[in-house]
Design a protein around this motif. Structure first.
Motif, PDB file in Angstrom:
ATOM      1  N   GLU A  19     -55.720  -1.146  -7.135  1.00  0.00           N
ATOM      2  CA  GLU A  19     -56.822  -1.251  -6.164  1.00  0.00           C
ATOM      3  C   GLU A  19     -57.267   0.140  -5.712  1.00  0.00           C
ATOM      4  OE1 GLU A  19     -59.661  -2.795  -3.579  1.00  0.00           O
ATOM      5  OE2 GLU A  19     -58.509  -3.887  -5.084  1.00  0.00           O
ATOM      6  N   VAL A  20     -56.325   0.998  -5.380  1.00  0.00           N
ATOM      7  CA  VAL A  20     -56.674   2.346  -4.940  1.00  0.00           C
ATOM      8  C   VAL A  20     -57.269   3.153  -6.090  1.00  0.00           C
ATOM      9  CG1 VAL A  20     -55.771   4.523  -4.027  1.00  0.00           C
ATOM     10  CG2 VAL A  20     -54.998   2.348  -3.062  1.00  0.00           C
ATOM     11  N   ALA A  21     -56.717   2.979  -7.288  1.00  0.00           N
ATOM     12  CA  ALA A  21     -57.201   3.720  -8.460  1.00  0.00           C
ATOM     13  C   ALA A  21     -58.531   3.174  -8.972  1.00  0.00           C
ATOM     14  CB  ALA A  21     -56.165   3.673  -9.579  1.00  0.00           C
ATOM     15  N   ASP A  22     -58.872   1.960  -8.579  1.00  0.00           N
ATOM     16  CA  ASP A  22     -60.069   1.286  -9.082  1.00  0.00           C
ATOM     17  C   ASP A  22     -60.007   1.077 -10.585  1.00  0.00           C
ATOM     18  OD1 ASP A  22     -61.829   0.275  -7.290  1.00  0.00           O
ATOM     19  OD2 ASP A  22     -63.101   2.047  -7.178  1.00  0.00           O
ATOM     20  N   ALA A 112     -49.369   8.609   2.700  1.00  0.00           N
ATOM     21  CA  ALA A 112     -50.819   8.843   2.673  1.00  0.00           C
ATOM     22  C   ALA A 112     -51.485   7.892   1.680  1.00  0.00           C
ATOM     23  CB  ALA A 112     -51.119  10.296   2.324  1.00  0.00           C
ATOM     24  N   PHE A 113     -50.863   7.706   0.539  1.00  0.00           N
ATOM     25  CA  PHE A 113     -51.378   6.777  -0.458  1.00  0.00           C
ATOM     26  C   PHE A 113     -51.423   5.355   0.108  1.00  0.00           C
ATOM     27  CE2 PHE A 113     -50.704   3.680  -3.793  1.00  0.00           C
ATOM     28  CZ  PHE A 113     -51.719   3.989  -4.672  1.00  0.00           C
ATOM     29  N   ARG A 118     -54.215   0.559   2.635  1.00  0.00           N
ATOM     30  CA  ARG A 118     -54.495  -0.304   3.792  1.00  0.00           C
ATOM     31  C   ARG A 118     -55.967  -0.211   4.199  1.00  0.00           C
ATOM     32  NH1 ARG A 118     -49.507   1.487   5.297  1.00  0.00           N
ATOM     33  NH2 ARG A 118     -50.346   3.076   6.675  1.00  0.00           N
ATOM     34  N   ARG A 119     -56.533   0.984   4.162  1.00  0.00           N
ATOM     35  CA  ARG A 119     -57.957   1.138   4.513  1.00  0.00           C
ATOM     36  C   ARG A 119     -58.840   0.396   3.519  1.00  0.00           C
ATOM     37  NH1 ARG A 119     -55.839   6.039   5.750  1.00  0.00           N
ATOM     38  NH2 ARG A 119     -56.532   7.073   3.848  1.00  0.00           N
ATOM     39  N   ARG A 120     -58.480   0.426   2.256  1.00  0.00           N
ATOM     40  CA  ARG A 120     -59.266  -0.286   1.239  1.00  0.00           C
ATOM     41  C   ARG A 120     -59.192  -1.790   1.465  1.00  0.00           C
ATOM     42  NH1 ARG A 120     -61.131   2.479  -3.594  1.00  0.00           N
ATOM     43  NH2 ARG A 120     -61.523   0.398  -4.347  1.00  0.00           N
ATOM     44  N   GLY A 122     -58.915  -3.302   4.243  1.00  0.00           N
ATOM     45  CA  GLY A 122     -59.715  -3.645   5.408  1.00  0.00           C
ATOM     46  C   GLY A 122     -61.203  -3.419   5.217  1.00  0.00           C
ATOM     47  N   ALA A 123     -61.571  -2.759   4.118  1.00  0.00           N
ATOM     48  CA  ALA A 123     -62.994  -2.468   3.877  1.00  0.00           C
ATOM     49  C   ALA A 123     -63.719  -3.716   3.401  1.00  0.00           C
ATOM     50  CB  ALA A 123     -63.112  -1.362   2.830  1.00  0.00           C
ATOM     51  N   PRO A 124     -65.000  -3.852   3.751  1.00  0.00           N
ATOM     52  CA  PRO A 124     -65.762  -4.992   3.259  1.00  0.00           C
ATOM     53  C   PRO A 124     -65.898  -4.961   1.743  1.00  0.00           C
ATOM     54  CG  PRO A 124     -67.126  -3.564   4.668  1.00  0.00           C
ATOM     55  CD  PRO A 124     -65.753  -2.965   4.595  1.00  0.00           C
ATOM     56  N   ALA A 125     -65.876  -6.104   1.155  1.00  0.00           N
ATOM     57  CA  ALA A 125     -65.947  -6.199  -0.320  1.00  0.00           C
ATOM     58  C   ALA A 125     -67.333  -5.926  -0.836  1.00  0.00           C
ATOM     59  CB  ALA A 125     -65.475  -7.575  -0.768  1.00  0.00           C
TER      60      ALA A 125
END
Length: 125
Positions: A19-22, A112-113, A118-120, A122-125
């Motif tokens: 998810e973080v790496a996309d 940090a990663f 966690r921020r991702r 909570g972000a809108p899709a």
């Protein structure tokens, strides 16, 4: 290999890392981890990534961090691929160790990663 003497390991769910790496492609995942200074050895399995961190991390500050990732130390074992092993499936290096034993990732970099993950979430899709 027994954990806790030479290194501990933080287990990150593959879904979180991807998810973080996309992306799921190893070279892009490696680059994304590098952005967060997760440049030390990383083992990849189909379900998880294991970031190698200094010994004692599991019993130290990590134990009450509540970061949503397991830190494994004394009393745990981790399957470690040999240098240069690149099997098609199973356990393999995403980032190989440099052989010095001094290239472990800082627990702060892992946190940090996880904060970015966690921020991702909570972000809108």
């Amino acid at each position: 290999m027994p954990l806790g003497r030479h290194f501990d390991a933080v287990r990150l769910a593959a879904t979180t890392v991807h998810e973080v790496a996309d992306d799921t492609r190893p070279h892009l995942v490696r680059a994304a981890l590098g952005v967060f200074q997760l440049c030390g050895p990383v083992i990849r399995t189909p379900r998880a990534y294991y970031v190698l961190v200094p010994p004692g991390t599991a019993g130290g500050a990590w134990s009450d961090a509540g970061d949503g990732a397991d830190c494994l130390g004394d009393g745990n074992y981790l399957g470690v691929p040999g240098p240069g092993d690149h099997p098609a499936v199973g356990c393999q290096w995403l980032v190989e160790p440099d052989g010095t034993g001094r290239d472990l990732t800082s627990p702060d970099a892992v946190r940090a990663f996880l904060g970015a993950a966690r921020r991702r979430e909570g972000a809108p899709a």
